[in-house]
Design an enzyme around this catalytic site. Sequence first.
Site, PDB file in Angstrom:
ATOM      1  N   TYR A 176     -32.789 -11.604   5.640  1.00  0.00           N
ATOM      2  CA  TYR A 176     -34.125 -11.741   6.206  1.00  0.00           C
ATOM      3  C   TYR A 176     -34.549 -13.208   6.251  1.00  0.00           C
ATOM      4  O   TYR A 176     -34.115 -14.031   5.440  1.00  0.00           O
ATOM      5  CB  TYR A 176     -35.131 -10.961   5.369  1.00  0.00           C
ATOM      6  CG  TYR A 176     -35.059  -9.459   5.496  1.00  0.00           C
ATOM      7  CD1 TYR A 176     -33.863  -8.812   5.825  1.00  0.00           C
ATOM      8  CD2 TYR A 176     -36.176  -8.674   5.273  1.00  0.00           C
ATOM      9  CE1 TYR A 176     -33.796  -7.427   5.932  1.00  0.00           C
ATOM     10  CE2 TYR A 176     -36.122  -7.289   5.364  1.00  0.00           C
ATOM     11  CZ  TYR A 176     -34.937  -6.676   5.688  1.00  0.00           C
ATOM     12  OH  TYR A 176     -34.880  -5.312   5.789  1.00  0.00           O
ATOM     13  N   ASP A 203     -35.138  -1.004  -2.459  1.00  0.00           N
ATOM     14  CA  ASP A 203     -36.456  -1.120  -1.851  1.00  0.00           C
ATOM     15  C   ASP A 203     -37.537  -0.419  -2.667  1.00  0.00           C
ATOM     16  O   ASP A 203     -38.701  -0.806  -2.616  1.00  0.00           O
ATOM     17  CB  ASP A 203     -36.438  -0.535  -0.432  1.00  0.00           C
ATOM     18  CG  ASP A 203     -35.645  -1.389   0.539  1.00  0.00           C
ATOM     19  OD1 ASP A 203     -35.435  -2.575   0.252  1.00  0.00           O
ATOM     20  OD2 ASP A 203     -35.227  -0.859   1.584  1.00  0.00           O
ATOM     21  N   GLU A 246     -33.166 -15.466   3.027  1.00  0.00           N
ATOM     22  CA  GLU A 246     -32.315 -14.913   1.988  1.00  0.00           C
ATOM     23  C   GLU A 246     -30.876 -15.350   2.221  1.00  0.00           C
ATOM     24  O   GLU A 246     -30.389 -15.320   3.356  1.00  0.00           O
ATOM     25  CB  GLU A 246     -32.398 -13.386   1.996  1.00  0.00           C
ATOM     26  CG  GLU A 246     -33.783 -12.828   1.757  1.00  0.00           C
ATOM     27  CD  GLU A 246     -33.874 -11.340   1.986  1.00  0.00           C
ATOM     28  OE1 GLU A 246     -34.772 -10.708   1.390  1.00  0.00           O
ATOM     29  OE2 GLU A 246     -33.053 -10.799   2.772  1.00  0.00           O
TER      30      GLU A 246
END
Length: 387
Positions: free
Chosen positions: A345, A73, A363
């Site tokens: 996601y 991230d 995804e």
Amino acid sequence: MLSSTLLFVLGSLAVFYPIDAKWRFAPYVEREDVLWRQHDPGDVNEYRIPIIGPTADGHLVAISEARKLGGGDSGNKFLAMLRSDDGVQWSSATKFIFSDLSDVTDGMNLGEMLTDMETGSMFIIYSHCAHACNVSTTYIIRSDDNGLSWKNAVNVTNVICNVTKTFDPGPGLGLQLKHHPRHKGRLIFCGHGGVGSEIVACIYSNDHGETWKGGMALPGIPFHSDEGRGLFEPNELQMIELKDGRVLFTIRNEKDYNDAGPIFASSDDGCETISMMSIRFPQGLPDPVCAAGMLYHEEHDGLLLHSNAYSTRQRINMTVSWSYDEGQTWNNSDHLQVWPGPSAYSCLTAIPGKPNYVGLLYENGIYFRYERITYALINLQPTWEED
């Protein structure tokens, strides 16, 4: 007295459209297109955080984080964008509309996208340094030509900091209110942040994005505690507006409070406040602690669609579920398995000019859930039938 002609028309309507008839749906995936893969285009290590939504001129825009060097991230990123003229074909090349500096250790994180259908302006909100900094920075970029070009970022951190010091918007679509009796036209972005337990927070604009104000906050309980599983800790979210003007949220249930499934909550004042009394835990939507998508399809009698990795343990089995009563109930038979394998996601969108279709950007992969971001064109296959 009603004329005989009018009585005949009303009688005809009663025959062909009985009061107990309803829309029913049997969705199926009509086609799929892989929009982004690892390392291609741009030699990007990994594409994450799929977001898709309409422009004011009837196109679709898809955006994602293009993570330059690694899959985490934090780190350096591009903001990648693709456009579709009709919601079916994706013929344009990926355009990188934003890039972190090459030496940052905790870069940009998406984020939400929003189109102001009254002015045509588009907005993208993202955070910077939400993991390594005590106070993250939140920016909004704007396009006034349907996403073809973007203006310099505006810093809205001071609006967020009255609620939480770190903030990650979305991920998903922001919201423009269409039905609220007092706040029609309001633009809303929401996300999560905090130190220790999470807090969901929103900002809003009543002047088409010229200025922004701090709105509602939904804290974890106990606040600023991170002691383990079972706590109430709201996290990533997606929101929609119901036909009475309420804003409904599906929220990632970070610590599996009450059960392994999403948190639902709602605001009735345009996200200025939220009541703990609105919180509920829908049955029939298993979730492995992951961000979900949601879409309220007004053209089909308030059909509510929800997309997620439909599993209690793993990020697998991308599924679209639907509810006929604004999310009060979810029938286990009313769902479409889009991809059985690794998936994570997702984001749902209506398609301009195609009321019987929706788009799903998600995804997925064969061996790994972040191998690619795929667009699924879903035919709702509506039928009008009696109960």
